[in-house]
Design a protein around this motif. Structure first.
Motif, PDB file in Angstrom:
ATOM      1  N   ARG A   9     -29.795  13.112  17.091  1.00 37.28           N
ATOM      2  CA  ARG A   9     -29.395  13.695  15.807  1.00 37.28           C
ATOM      3  C   ARG A   9     -29.464  12.585  14.760  1.00 37.28           C
ATOM      4  O   ARG A   9     -29.062  11.451  15.020  1.00 37.28           O
ATOM      5  N   HIS A 111     -31.997  17.597  13.548  1.00 39.12           N
ATOM      6  CA  HIS A 111     -30.812  18.068  12.834  1.00 39.12           C
ATOM      7  C   HIS A 111     -29.973  19.003  13.696  1.00 39.12           C
ATOM      8  O   HIS A 111     -30.487  19.714  14.547  1.00 39.12           O
ATOM      9  N   ASN A 112     -28.685  19.018  13.390  1.00 37.61           N
ATOM     10  CA  ASN A 112     -27.788  19.990  13.994  1.00 37.61           C
ATOM     11  C   ASN A 112     -27.831  21.265  13.173  1.00 37.61           C
ATOM     12  O   ASN A 112     -28.097  21.198  11.979  1.00 37.61           O
ATOM     13  N   PRO A 113     -27.604  22.404  13.767  1.00 29.66           N
ATOM     14  CA  PRO A 113     -27.188  22.607  15.150  1.00 29.66           C
ATOM     15  C   PRO A 113     -28.351  22.611  16.158  1.00 29.66           C
ATOM     16  O   PRO A 113     -28.130  22.665  17.362  1.00 29.66           O
ATOM     17  N   SER A 116     -28.328  20.063  19.171  1.00 25.63           N
ATOM     18  CA  SER A 116     -27.280  20.373  20.144  1.00 25.63           C
ATOM     19  C   SER A 116     -27.650  21.591  20.976  1.00 25.63           C
ATOM     20  O   SER A 116     -27.488  21.599  22.200  1.00 25.63           O
ATOM     21  N   TYR A 117     -28.159  22.625  20.313  1.00 23.49           N
ATOM     22  CA  TYR A 117     -28.609  23.823  21.032  1.00 23.49           C
ATOM     23  C   TYR A 117     -29.727  23.465  22.013  1.00 23.49           C
ATOM     24  O   TYR A 117     -29.749  23.946  23.145  1.00 23.49           O
ATOM     25  N   SER A 129     -21.181  19.937  19.831  1.00 21.73           N
ATOM     26  CA  SER A 129     -21.901  19.510  18.632  1.00 21.73           C
ATOM     27  C   SER A 129     -22.140  18.004  18.706  1.00 21.73           C
ATOM     28  O   SER A 129     -21.184  17.226  18.708  1.00 21.73           O
ATOM     29  N   LYS A 132     -23.289  12.673  14.461  1.00 19.14           N
ATOM     30  CA  LYS A 132     -24.382  12.046  13.705  1.00 19.14           C
ATOM     31  C   LYS A 132     -24.783  10.738  14.387  1.00 19.14           C
ATOM     32  O   LYS A 132     -23.932   9.901  14.690  1.00 19.14           O
TER      33      LYS A 132
END
Length: 165
Positions: A9, A111-113, A116-117, A129, A132
């Motif tokens: 991330r 980038h999130n999300p 994480s997914y 999550s 950073k």
């Protein structure tokens, strides 16, 4: 034969201003320092990526550059993929599945999300999550990136910059 993917991330970025497009946000000084700390950590672990792929957003691209500097990776070889900015987890999977067979270790910056997914989808682990600048290392018991899909990976580790202090 196995392959390893490092899902990263982007590090801490400036807050979104009214006049600024979200895509154009830059890393903060703290974000640059955290990215360098994470890159050094991976270097000490012996990580040597064959490929780096990043979103075109400056905060992701610059996170990739800082990691590359710490890992001795040629900055001009970082591949930029505009679909990683807003394309969702499917865009990340498409970029991963397109990696050449000669790649044994890859890093993807985004980038999130979505990141994480992606980590949860690939490993079926409860990643939560990602913070950073965090990194999730995922290994696959294959040599073909096209075979990477849901639940095919194993989470080797997950770590964020605050855990290195």
């Amino acid at each position: 034969m196995s392959i390893t993917l490092y899902i990263v991330r982007h590090a801490k970025a400036e807050d979104r201003a009214i006049f600024m497009a979200d895509h154009d946000r830059q890393l903060t000084p703290d974000g640059i320092i955290a990215a360098a700390r994470m890159g050094r950590y991976l270097h000490r672990k012996g990580v040597q990526p064959d490929q780096m792929i990043s979103s075109t957003a400056p905060r992701a691209k610059d996170t990739a550059k800082v990691f590359a500097e710490q890992l001795g990776f040629d900055l001009t070889q970082i591949q930029l993929d505009e679909k990683l900015f807003d394309g969702g987890p499917k865009a990340y999977l498409a970029a991963i599945n397109a990696l050449p067979p000669s790649t044994k270790t890859a890093m993807i910056f985004g980038h999130n999300p979505d990141v994480s997914y992606l980590a949860e989808f690939l490993t079926h682990e409860n990643i939560g999550s990602m913070s950073k600048g965090a990194v999730a290392a995922v290994t696959f018991e294959t040599s073909d990136w096209a075979e990477v899909s849901g639940r095919t990976g194993s989470l080797a580790f997950q770590i964020g910059p605050k855990q290195l202090v």
